[in-house]
Every structure is written in C-alpha cells, then in structure tokens.
Design a protein around this motif. Structure first.
Motif, PDB file in Angstrom:
ATOM      1  N   UNK A   1     144.617  24.152  42.653  1.00  0.00           N
ATOM      2  CA  UNK A   1     145.401  25.074  43.484  1.00  0.00           C
ATOM      3  C   UNK A   1     145.096  26.521  43.117  1.00  0.00           C
ATOM      4  N   UNK A   2     143.935  26.745  42.517  1.00  0.00           N
ATOM      5  CA  UNK A   2     143.594  28.091  42.035  1.00  0.00           C
ATOM      6  C   UNK A   2     143.413  29.090  43.167  1.00  0.00           C
ATOM      7  N   UNK A   3     143.168  28.582  44.387  1.00  0.00           N
ATOM      8  CA  UNK A   3     142.984  29.498  45.518  1.00  0.00           C
ATOM      9  C   UNK A   3     144.303  29.955  46.125  1.00  0.00           C
ATOM     10  N   UNK A   4     145.426  29.382  45.682  1.00  0.00           N
ATOM     11  CA  UNK A   4     146.724  29.727  46.256  1.00  0.00           C
ATOM     12  C   UNK A   4     147.321  30.950  45.560  1.00  0.00           C
ATOM     13  N   UNK A   5     147.899  31.822  46.347  1.00  0.00           N
ATOM     14  CA  UNK A   5     148.580  32.991  45.785  1.00  0.00           C
ATOM     15  C   UNK A   5     149.983  32.593  45.328  1.00  0.00           C
ATOM     16  N   UNK A   6     150.603  33.466  44.570  1.00  0.00           N
ATOM     17  CA  UNK A   6     151.954  33.200  44.076  1.00  0.00           C
ATOM     18  C   UNK A   6     152.916  32.972  45.232  1.00  0.00           C
ATOM     19  N   UNK A   7     153.713  31.889  45.152  1.00  0.00           N
ATOM     20  CA  UNK A   7     154.670  31.621  46.211  1.00  0.00           C
ATOM     21  C   UNK A   7     155.127  30.178  46.213  1.00  0.00           C
ATOM     22  N   UNK A   8     155.888  29.829  47.261  1.00  0.00           N
ATOM     23  CA  UNK A   8     156.419  28.480  47.426  1.00  0.00           C
ATOM     24  C   UNK A   8     155.644  27.766  48.525  1.00  0.00           C
ATOM     25  N   UNK A   9     155.232  26.526  48.270  1.00  0.00           N
ATOM     26  CA  UNK A   9     154.464  25.721  49.219  1.00  0.00           C
ATOM     27  C   UNK A   9     155.110  24.348  49.366  1.00  0.00           C
ATOM     28  N   UNK A  10     154.709  23.629  50.398  1.00  0.00           N
ATOM     29  CA  UNK A  10     155.147  22.249  50.610  1.00  0.00           C
ATOM     30  C   UNK A  10     153.936  21.335  50.469  1.00  0.00           C
ATOM     31  N   UNK A  11     154.040  20.323  49.585  1.00  0.00           N
ATOM     32  CA  UNK A  11     152.981  19.331  49.428  1.00  0.00           C
ATOM     33  C   UNK A  11     153.378  18.058  50.169  1.00  0.00           C
ATOM     34  N   UNK A  12     152.438  17.506  50.925  1.00  0.00           N
ATOM     35  CA  UNK A  12     152.621  16.206  51.561  1.00  0.00           C
ATOM     36  C   UNK A  12     151.664  15.237  50.867  1.00  0.00           C
ATOM     37  N   UNK A  13     152.225  14.345  50.033  1.00  0.00           N
ATOM     38  CA  UNK A  13     151.430  13.456  49.184  1.00  0.00           C
ATOM     39  C   UNK A  13     151.455  12.056  49.794  1.00  0.00           C
ATOM     40  N   UNK A  14     150.273  11.450  49.951  1.00  0.00           N
ATOM     41  CA  UNK A  14     150.212  10.116  50.555  1.00  0.00           C
ATOM     42  C   UNK A  14     149.256   9.216  49.776  1.00  0.00           C
ATOM     43  N   UNK A  15     149.643   7.933  49.696  1.00  0.00           N
ATOM     44  CA  UNK A  15     148.816   6.904  49.054  1.00  0.00           C
ATOM     45  C   UNK A  15     149.243   5.543  49.603  1.00  0.00           C
ATOM     46  N   UNK A  16     148.284   4.838  50.201  1.00  0.00           N
ATOM     47  CA  UNK A  16     148.546   3.488  50.712  1.00  0.00           C
ATOM     48  C   UNK A  16     149.772   3.430  51.625  1.00  0.00           C
ATOM     49  N   UNK A  17     149.909   4.434  52.491  1.00  0.00           N
ATOM     50  CA  UNK A  17     151.023   4.443  53.426  1.00  0.00           C
ATOM     51  C   UNK A  17     152.300   5.017  52.882  1.00  0.00           C
ATOM     52  N   UNK A  18     152.387   5.234  51.566  1.00  0.00           N
ATOM     53  CA  UNK A  18     153.566   5.861  50.952  1.00  0.00           C
ATOM     54  C   UNK A  18     153.422   7.380  51.041  1.00  0.00           C
ATOM     55  N   UNK A  19     154.372   8.059  51.672  1.00  0.00           N
ATOM     56  CA  UNK A  19     154.279   9.498  51.881  1.00  0.00           C
ATOM     57  C   UNK A  19     155.542  10.157  51.356  1.00  0.00           C
ATOM     58  N   UNK A  20     155.371  11.232  50.606  1.00  0.00           N
ATOM     59  CA  UNK A  20     156.515  12.059  50.212  1.00  0.00           C
ATOM     60  C   UNK A  20     156.146  13.520  50.435  1.00  0.00           C
ATOM     61  N   UNK A  21     157.152  14.359  50.576  1.00  0.00           N
ATOM     62  CA  UNK A  21     156.944  15.804  50.585  1.00  0.00           C
ATOM     63  C   UNK A  21     157.598  16.387  49.344  1.00  0.00           C
ATOM     64  N   UNK A  22     157.012  17.458  48.838  1.00  0.00           N
ATOM     65  CA  UNK A  22     157.474  18.024  47.571  1.00  0.00           C
ATOM     66  C   UNK A  22     157.201  19.519  47.565  1.00  0.00           C
ATOM     67  N   UNK A  23     158.167  20.294  47.111  1.00  0.00           N
ATOM     68  CA  UNK A  23     157.925  21.719  46.924  1.00  0.00           C
ATOM     69  C   UNK A  23     156.950  21.932  45.770  1.00  0.00           C
ATOM     70  N   UNK A  24     156.049  22.903  45.959  1.00  0.00           N
ATOM     71  CA  UNK A  24     155.143  23.330  44.896  1.00  0.00           C
ATOM     72  C   UNK A  24     155.352  24.821  44.682  1.00  0.00           C
ATOM     73  N   UNK A  25     155.598  25.231  43.461  1.00  0.00           N
ATOM     74  CA  UNK A  25     155.782  26.642  43.143  1.00  0.00           C
ATOM     75  C   UNK A  25     154.598  27.107  42.315  1.00  0.00           C
ATOM     76  N   UNK A  26     153.878  28.108  42.838  1.00  0.00           N
ATOM     77  CA  UNK A  26     152.730  28.691  42.139  1.00  0.00           C
ATOM     78  C   UNK A  26     153.151  30.044  41.595  1.00  0.00           C
TER      79      UNK A  26
END
Length: 593
Positions: free
Chosen positions: A567-592
């Motif tokens: 995530x080195x290309x991201x500037x400081x701030x709040x982001x939303x991650x959408x993580x998926x594996x084998x049909x399992x999906x969650x969303x998660x806040x990411x703070x850089x």
C-alpha cells in the motif's frame, strides 16, 4: 616577428568585430511576474562572440549584480543573440532564469571585451574595454552614477508610453538612440508584427454524466489593447468578460456551451497583421467514481453540497443543501468519517454521478433524521427527498396526521406520487437507517428500514417494501438529494451514503466483519505506516483485495503476494478494503498513516 604581426592583426580584427556588436533591444518589465524578459544583441550574422561578457548593473548602488560570458557563442543567421527568461530561450541562448532576472530600473546593461571573472558582483561601471551600454528605467530618476560610469548621457524610459509591461527599448534604424515600442523579439526593430499572442488553453466540463455534456473553453492572451480585434469560435458562445483583446493588455477569452466531443477553434483577427487561431481539445466528461462508494460528507460546516467534489447542483436557484455539524449513526454500522447535510425545501437539488451499473442489482443505504414536519402542507403523500437513477427509485416522507404531528411513514417506490407507505410510524429526531435496491434486469425495487444487526454485512433479508418498474432503465448512474417545495419537504438531516452492487457493500457491520475476520482473515498492522499490510487466512488459497478511497474510487486491485499487500502508493487517509477468498467477502477500513 611574423607571429607578433599575426597576433596584432587578429586583435585588430577582433576589436572591429566586437565594435559591431550592439545592444539591439531590452525588455526588463514584462506582463505578470516578469517571465518574458530579454536582452537582444545584434551584429554580423554568424560572427563569434568569444571574448565578450554581458554585465548587468544596479542603479541603487551603481555596481554590477550579474555577468554572463559569451565565449563559445555566435550571432545567429539573422545577426541576433539572446539572453532571456527560461520560457523564451532556445538553441544557444543564455537562460537568465524563470522570472525577475532583469531589474526594472534605474539600471544598466553593458557589453565588454572581458571575462565574467573581471566583473564579480559589486563591480563599479567602467568605460574600459566597453563595447556598448544602455542605462534604462521605468519612469525612474536618472542613475547618475551609471550614466557617468558608462559614459552615457541619456537614461531611456521603458515606461515612456505608460505601458512598460507591454513595450521594450529598441535601437533605432540609425543606431543612435533607443525607442519605446512593442517588442520585436528576434526580429528587426522596424519589423511589422502582430503584437497579440494567444497562449495557454483550458477545457473544463460543465457536468460529468454518461450522456453528452457541455464544457467551457478558455485561451489566455497577451499584447492586447493594440488594435481592434474580432473574436469568433466555431462552436459555443464567446464571452469576453474575463478579457477583451481590443481593450485589455492581458486576459482570458472564454467560450461557453461547447458540446462534449467537439474541439473548438477560437479565432482572433484585426483585418491586418493579426490572424490568430487556437484550438481547444474537448475534455472527456464522464463520471469517474467507481463502486462501492462511500460518502461521509467530510466537508466544511456551512458549505454548499453542490460545490463539493463530485456533487453538482442541477435544479433550482435558492436555498442549497448545506453541510451541518455532526454525523448520524446506526447501531453496529461502521462509524461516520465526517459531518452530515441538511434538507428543508427550497428547490435546489444536488446530484452525485458515478460509473454506470448496466446489469444486475444496485444498492444504496443512508441514515436520515427528520427534525421537523410542521411545515408540510401536502398531507396526502408528503414529498420524495431521495432519488436513485433517473427517478427510478424514490424515497417518500409522509407526515402522520395524529394529534401530536411528530411521526411519519415512508414509501420506497418508482411512482411519481406517494403510495404503499409503511404501517410503521417513525419518530421525529430518531435516526432511521434505510437500504434501497433496484434490479436493472427486472425493474424490481426493494426497501429495508432499520434492518436487524444480524442482517448487516451478510446477505439481504426479505424486503420490507417492494415495488416494480414496468419499464426498467438500461443503467443507473445517479443519486439525487431532492428539495421540493417547503410544503412537501421536511426539515431533515442526511448522512452515511453508500452505493454498491451488493447488500454487503452498503451495510458494513463492524461487529459482523470482526467476527468473520476472526474466523477467516487476519489483517495487520492497521493502522499502517509501513507501506504494507499483512492479510492471512486459514487456507492457502488466493486472497484478492480491492481498495477504495472514501469517495468510492478504486485505487488498488491486487492479489495478495506472500500474505502481504503493498500500500506504499496510498497517501495518508482512510480507505475501504474489499477482501475476498473462495466466495468469502468482507469489507474492512484501512487507515494509512
């Protein structure tokens, strides 16, 4: 002995050659921040300038402040050599710097048979080895020290015609004096030239939708006020409010209402020397906001929503939707990141345009808090305050007519009149969480109000409200906050807007996400300042991660490599991650950080 004669002859030839080099033109005061200054030398075309130095003198202390060696330089095919600001130079020209290199006066320029080391800053003027000199100013008192030191009797005034920024000092045809005239850069001083120049252009979309929009084109000019000009454009409407070249020395020509996809040519003529054209290329006025989208209204309190990034006021002229302090919340829904907005009627509507969804289902969620119903006079169906698409889904607020007058019911429908209202009554000053969906393939409309905690972040439960659009739209790309008349629109706050293509996109439940994460995914460090986050699960299958900024624009979409996401290309701030594996999906806040 012959060698001595040869050296003497060479010196005499050099002296004659140097004697023919003159300061042909100088422009020390130019428009704006002085980025078009120049000194123009003139002599025999192709002649060498070896052994010469140009020295600049300051009239405030009668000493030098810069020197430029001409060794290795030659006069060009027309007999000119240029020292100028960076924007003007080319070839072997000497760069004086970006701006404000030549002092405006009272000052002097001199050419010597010498080396720049002979003139360190602070050197007094002298006539020894002097080839040519000019003492100049811009309506300044004479610099007597420079005049005496350089053997000159006249200080020339670049502001003689009260136009120092648009005129220069030029050696007359006889070579006996300097005249104040419009610059003739790299040209003979008596050359007839068009004094007007068209410079930088811009093109700005008036709106950004999936349809055909219009844009505004501009072109800057300088050298105006020197003739009567006719300005035309082959598309749109010419507006000279920000600059009329017939009157103004500098300014901006504007062309409004140009149709997207059409380049516009702006022409300026005076029926004489000037016949100028500048083409402005059409911008692409397409929405760039991807889904899922989150809008927390993190804007300055009191600001007009229509002035904020990605929002546009498209209807009405009075009483805009304002940003207000504080945010709305709903139990176990992810926390707000900003403020909220306030609607109260008054006919200004604001819209948010995003990348079109052309198939399947689109979802939106938000929180409302109705503050006051007392102004509503339409007791039959109230009014609608939220629109998804081209009026495909509408949220209606209908005041209940009980004696207290502090409750209301809600309808979610395609209809242009209120219908199918809930039997449940909602209280003034309560936060109400609403989810709406529209199926582009079938026209099916669903609505949920205050869904249970256990239903957030998973799959959609049975809808509380259903409706059907019998003529489904081919795509959805717009979300609208609508202020109808004051007799139809309640006083209400609105917050936590989310738009996506799944129930989980718009109902991120902090509790449920943490439970899923504990069972399947581990994300750390978060917050991160390391340029990466680790994402692990109980299996070794591929993990895919999409990262979105707070406006819903996708900024990363990668498979996790060795359990690490860069995530080195991201500037400081709040982001939303959408993580998926084998049909399992969650969303998660990411703070850089």
């Amino acid at each position: 002995m012959k060698k001595i004669y040869f050296l003497l002859l060479t010196f005499l030839i050099s002296t004659i050659s140097f004697g023919q080099v003159v300061i042909n033109e100088i422009d020390a005061d130019t428009p704006g921040t002085d980025t078009a200054e120049f000194i123009e030398l003139k002599g025999t075309p192709g002649a060498s300038l070896n052994g010469l130095v140009v020295v600049l003198f300051n009239g405030s202390n009668d000493t030098s402040y810069a020197a430029y060696d001409l060794d290795g330089k030659t006069l060009d095919a027309n007999g000119f050599f240029i020292l100028a600001n960076t924007p003007l130079i080319s070839g072997q020209d000497i760069d004086l710097g970006a701006s404000n290199s030549l002092q405006n006066g009272a000052d002097a320029v001199a050419v010597y048979t010498a080396d720049e080391t002979d003139f360190p800053n602070g050197t007094a003027p002298t006539t020894t080895n002097l080839v040519d000199a000019i003492v100049y100013g811009t309506s300044d008192a004479d610099a007597t020290g420079l005049l005496t030191g350089l053997g000159e009797t006249v200080q020339y005034d670049e502001n003689l015609n009260s136009a120092s920024d648009s005129e220069s000092l030029q050696l007359n045809a006889a070579g006996t004096a300097y005249e104040t005239k419009t610059p003739t850069f790299r040209l003979e001083n008596n050359a007839a030239v068009c004094e007007l120049s068209l410079t930088s252009t811009t093109a700005v979309c008036d709106a950004s939708t999936t349809g055909t929009d219009t844009y505004t084109a501009t072109v800057d000019f300088s050298g105006g006020g020197t003739s009567t000009y006719t300005v035309t454009a082959d598309s749109g409407t010419v507006d000279l409010t920000a600059g009329d070249p017939s009157v103004d020395a500098t300014g901006t020509i504007t062309v409004t209402g140009v149709v997207e996809g059409t380049d516009v040519m702006i022409s300026v003529t005076d029926g004489g020397l000037c016949d100028l054209e500048s083409t402005v290329t059409s911008p692409v006025c397409e929405p760039s906001i991807g889904l899922p989208l989150y809008e927390g209204f993190d804007y300055t309190v009191g600001a007009d929503l229509g002035d904020q990034p990605n929002w546009n006021n498209f209807s009405g002229s009075d009483n805009p939707i304002d940003v207000v302090a504080g945010s709305l919340s709903y139990p176990n829904l992810e926390d707000s990141t900003g403020n909220s907005v306030h609607l109260e009627g008054g006919f200004i509507d604001s819209e948010l345009v995003f990348t079109p969804v052309t198939s399947g289902e689109i979802f939106t969620s938000f929180i409302i808090n109705v503050r006051d119903l007392s102004n509503i006079t339409d007791l039959a169906d109230g009014g609608y305050v939220v629109v998804l698409g081209d009026f495909d889904v509408r949220l209606w607020i209908h005041p209940d007519t009980d004696p207290v007058g502090t409750t209301y019911d809600i309808a979610i429908t395609n209809s242009s009149t209120g219908s199918n209202f809930t039997t449940t009554k909602f209280n003034v000053n309560d936060n109400v969480f609403i989810v709406m969906s529209y199926n582009i393939d079938t026209g099916a409309i669903n609505g949920w109000i205050n869904p249970a905690d256990s239903d957030l972040g998973g799959t959609a439960p049975a809808a509380l409200i259903t409706d059907i659009d019998t003529s489904p739209s081919a795509s959805i790309d717009t979300f609208i906050l609508r202020q109808d008349s004051t007799g139809e629109t309640p006083s209400m706050d609105f917050d936590e807007l989310r738009i996506g293509t799944s129930w989980s996109d718009v109902t991120p439940n902090t509790l449920s996400i943490n439970q899923v994460e504990a069972n399947t995914f581990n994300v750390y460090p978060n917050p991160t300042s390391t340029g990466y986050v680790n994402i692990t699960s109980k299996t070794n299958d591929v993990i895919n991660v999409a990262v979105f900024d707070i406006l819903g624009k996708q900024v990363l979409n990668n498979a996790v490599n060795n359990n690490r996401l860069d995530v080195s290309t991201l500037t400081t701030g709040v982001y939303i991650m959408k993580i998926s594996q084998n049909g399992q999906v969650i969303t998660k806040k990411l703070v850089v950080k």
